[in-house]
Every structure is written in C-alpha cells, then in structure tokens.
Design a protein around this motif. Sequence first.
Motif, PDB file in Angstrom:
ATOM      1  N   ARG A 119       0.852  -1.181   0.000  1.00 20.14           N
ATOM      2  CA  ARG A 119       0.000   0.000   0.000  1.00 20.14           C
ATOM      3  C   ARG A 119       0.898   1.245   0.000  1.00 20.14           C
ATOM      4  NH1 ARG A 119      -1.552   3.470   3.623  1.00 20.14           N
ATOM      5  NH2 ARG A 119      -3.555   4.509   3.520  1.00 20.14           N
ATOM      6  N   VAL A 120       0.601   2.187  -0.870  1.00 19.83           N
ATOM      7  CA  VAL A 120       1.387   3.417  -0.963  1.00 19.83           C
ATOM      8  C   VAL A 120       0.918   4.373   0.130  1.00 19.83           C
ATOM      9  CG1 VAL A 120       2.024   5.383  -2.414  1.00 19.83           C
ATOM     10  CG2 VAL A 120       1.697   3.133  -3.449  1.00 19.83           C
ATOM     11  N   GLU A 121       1.859   4.760   1.026  1.00 12.51           N
ATOM     12  CA  GLU A 121       1.535   5.715   2.092  1.00 12.51           C
ATOM     13  C   GLU A 121       1.281   7.078   1.463  1.00 12.51           C
ATOM     14  OE1 GLU A 121       3.671   7.924   5.828  1.00 12.51           O
ATOM     15  OE2 GLU A 121       4.393   5.928   5.267  1.00 12.51           O
ATOM     16  N   GLN A 122       0.199   7.725   1.880  1.00  9.86           N
ATOM     17  CA  GLN A 122      -0.168   9.021   1.317  1.00  9.86           C
ATOM     18  C   GLN A 122      -0.068  10.110   2.373  1.00  9.86           C
ATOM     19  OE1 GLN A 122      -3.710   9.133  -1.139  1.00  9.86           O
ATOM     20  NE2 GLN A 122      -3.570   6.924  -1.514  1.00  9.86           N
ATOM     21  N   ARG A 123       0.264  11.317   1.908  1.00 12.99           N
ATOM     22  CA  ARG A 123       0.357  12.497   2.765  1.00 12.99           C
ATOM     23  C   ARG A 123      -0.415  13.635   2.120  1.00 12.99           C
ATOM     24  NH1 ARG A 123       6.259  13.002   5.393  1.00 12.99           N
ATOM     25  NH2 ARG A 123       6.475  10.860   6.014  1.00 12.99           N
ATOM     26  N   VAL A 124      -0.686  14.643   2.908  1.00 11.73           N
ATOM     27  CA  VAL A 124      -1.363  15.852   2.438  1.00 11.73           C
ATOM     28  C   VAL A 124      -0.589  17.048   2.971  1.00 11.73           C
ATOM     29  CG1 VAL A 124      -3.480  17.214   2.615  1.00 11.73           C
ATOM     30  CG2 VAL A 124      -3.626  14.734   2.467  1.00 11.73           C
ATOM     31  N   HIS A 125      -0.386  18.052   2.137  1.00 16.24           N
ATOM     32  CA  HIS A 125       0.239  19.307   2.562  1.00 16.24           C
ATOM     33  C   HIS A 125      -0.113  20.383   1.558  1.00 16.24           C
ATOM     34  CE1 HIS A 125       3.510  18.836  -0.436  1.00 16.24           C
ATOM     35  NE2 HIS A 125       3.412  17.553  -0.131  1.00 16.24           N
ATOM     36  N   ALA A 126       0.128  21.614   1.917  1.00 14.11           N
ATOM     37  CA  ALA A 126      -0.175  22.734   1.027  1.00 14.11           C
ATOM     38  C   ALA A 126       0.774  22.730  -0.162  1.00 14.11           C
ATOM     39  CB  ALA A 126      -0.046  24.046   1.784  1.00 14.11           C
ATOM     40  N   GLY A 127       0.297  23.164  -1.327  1.00 12.03           N
ATOM     41  CA  GLY A 127       1.151  23.348  -2.494  1.00 12.03           C
ATOM     42  C   GLY A 127       0.784  22.471  -3.669  1.00 12.03           C
ATOM     43  N   PHE A 128       1.708  22.399  -4.618  1.00 15.48           N
ATOM     44  CA  PHE A 128       1.580  21.566  -5.807  1.00 15.48           C
ATOM     45  C   PHE A 128       2.861  20.776  -5.967  1.00 15.48           C
ATOM     46  CE2 PHE A 128      -1.740  24.543  -6.642  1.00 15.48           C
ATOM     47  CZ  PHE A 128      -2.674  23.839  -7.386  1.00 15.48           C
ATOM     48  N   ASP A 129       2.759  19.559  -6.442  1.00 14.24           N
ATOM     49  CA  ASP A 129       3.924  18.739  -6.750  1.00 14.24           C
ATOM     50  C   ASP A 129       3.959  18.500  -8.251  1.00 14.24           C
ATOM     51  OD1 ASP A 129       4.978  18.469  -4.245  1.00 14.24           O
ATOM     52  OD2 ASP A 129       4.682  16.327  -4.087  1.00 14.24           O
ATOM     53  N   TRP A 130       5.163  18.376  -8.758  1.00 20.19           N
ATOM     54  CA  TRP A 130       5.391  18.054 -10.158  1.00 20.19           C
ATOM     55  C   TRP A 130       6.560  17.099 -10.186  1.00 20.19           C
ATOM     56  CZ3 TRP A 130       9.637  18.129 -13.245  1.00 20.19           C
ATOM     57  CH2 TRP A 130       9.448  18.059 -14.629  1.00 20.19           C
ATOM     58  N   PHE A 131       6.441  15.996 -10.952  1.00 19.26           N
ATOM     59  CA  PHE A 131       7.618  15.161 -11.157  1.00 19.26           C
ATOM     60  C   PHE A 131       7.608  14.553 -12.547  1.00 19.26           C
ATOM     61  CE2 PHE A 131       4.889  11.933  -9.016  1.00 19.26           C
ATOM     62  CZ  PHE A 131       5.012  10.846  -9.884  1.00 19.26           C
ATOM     63  N   PHE A 132       8.821  14.212 -12.995  1.00 15.55           N
ATOM     64  CA  PHE A 132       9.074  13.613 -14.301  1.00 15.55           C
ATOM     65  C   PHE A 132       9.827  12.318 -14.038  1.00 15.55           C
ATOM     66  CE2 PHE A 132      11.945  12.941 -17.905  1.00 15.55           C
ATOM     67  CZ  PHE A 132      11.066  13.025 -18.980  1.00 15.55           C
TER      68      PHE A 132
END
Length: 191
Positions: A119-132
């Motif tokens: 199971r993938v552990e999930q988190r929440v926080h302010a902002g935006f994420d971007w990945f390649f």
Amino acid sequence: MTAIDVSGMIDAVGARLRALRMRHDFTLTELSERTGISVSTLSRLEAGERRASLDLLLPIATVFDVGLDALVGVETSRDPRVHGTPITRHGRTWVALSRHGDGPTAFKVTVPAAPAKHRVEQRVHAGFDWFFVLSGRVRLALGDDEHIIEAGEAVEFDTLIPHGTASAGSGPAEILHLMSRDGERVHLRDV
C-alpha cells in the motif's frame, strides 16, 4: 578586485528581511514568536533603524531556512554547478539539483522497489507537486486512484489531495521532482 561595501550591505538587510517575511506571509508577531526576537527589534531592523548583527540574523535565517548570504546579499560563488548532498529519508534518496531559494526546489529522487501489493503511504500538505520519471515506473496514489507513470511522463497535482509514490517495477525508479518549500519540509523532514 572591487572593495565590498559592508555598510551598504548591512543597511540593505532590513529591506531583504521584510521582503522575505512578506513572501512567507509572516507577521512581525509570528516571526518574533519563532525567533525569540522582540517585535519592536524586528520592526526597527526592517525599517533600517537598527543595525543587523549575527545574534539577530542567525535565528531569522534559521526560521526561513536560508543562508546568511540571502539576508545580507552576498554572492557566495560564481560557480553555477549545484553540489547536492544525498539525503535518505524513508528509504528514498533525495539529491538537490537547485540551490535553496524562495521558489521551487528541484530534486532527483530514487524511489526504491516495493512489493506490488504494498500500500502506498499518502500524505497531504499545502502546495503543488510536479515530477518527471527519468527511469523505471512509478505508482502514484492520488486519493482513491492509482496511476502508473512511465519513464518520460510527467505529472502535476494539488498536494491537498492525499498522495504518495512507490516504484512500480522490480527495481528502483528515478524521478525529477519540483516542489515548494512547504513540500520540501514535508518530504525531507520528519514533520
């Protein structure tokens, strides 16, 4: 070689401090609470009515997670190369690819292999994420949905949605990750 205008640099600290405080949306009271420096001292420092000293600058630099050079305006190096030191947190290795500043920070992240049923552990926080995804495949859990992101693909999402990643292959995956200072605090520090 040109002489350094130390007096002028110290005089400019107030304006830099105020701009940094405003960018982080701190009031003088909030900064005072976090640094232990009185509101009146901070106000006089910003207004240029108080000279900057090391005992004032160090706590401020620590709160904003910047070097003293950012407060006094000293250029530390003309070498454009970034020498990131690997940081390992929760099995992932993070290497900074940009200098820390007020904007997004770039990292190369090695995401270790995980069991397919993990199971993938999930988190929440302010902002935006971007990945390649540079190599491998990445499982992106985004709320109730899960996506497989292949090498050569990019994603962007609001980090107020629960999210987490894991390698989707038998080996590690590598990603180029851009994040804000809020995201960096969540991902690289035990908050």
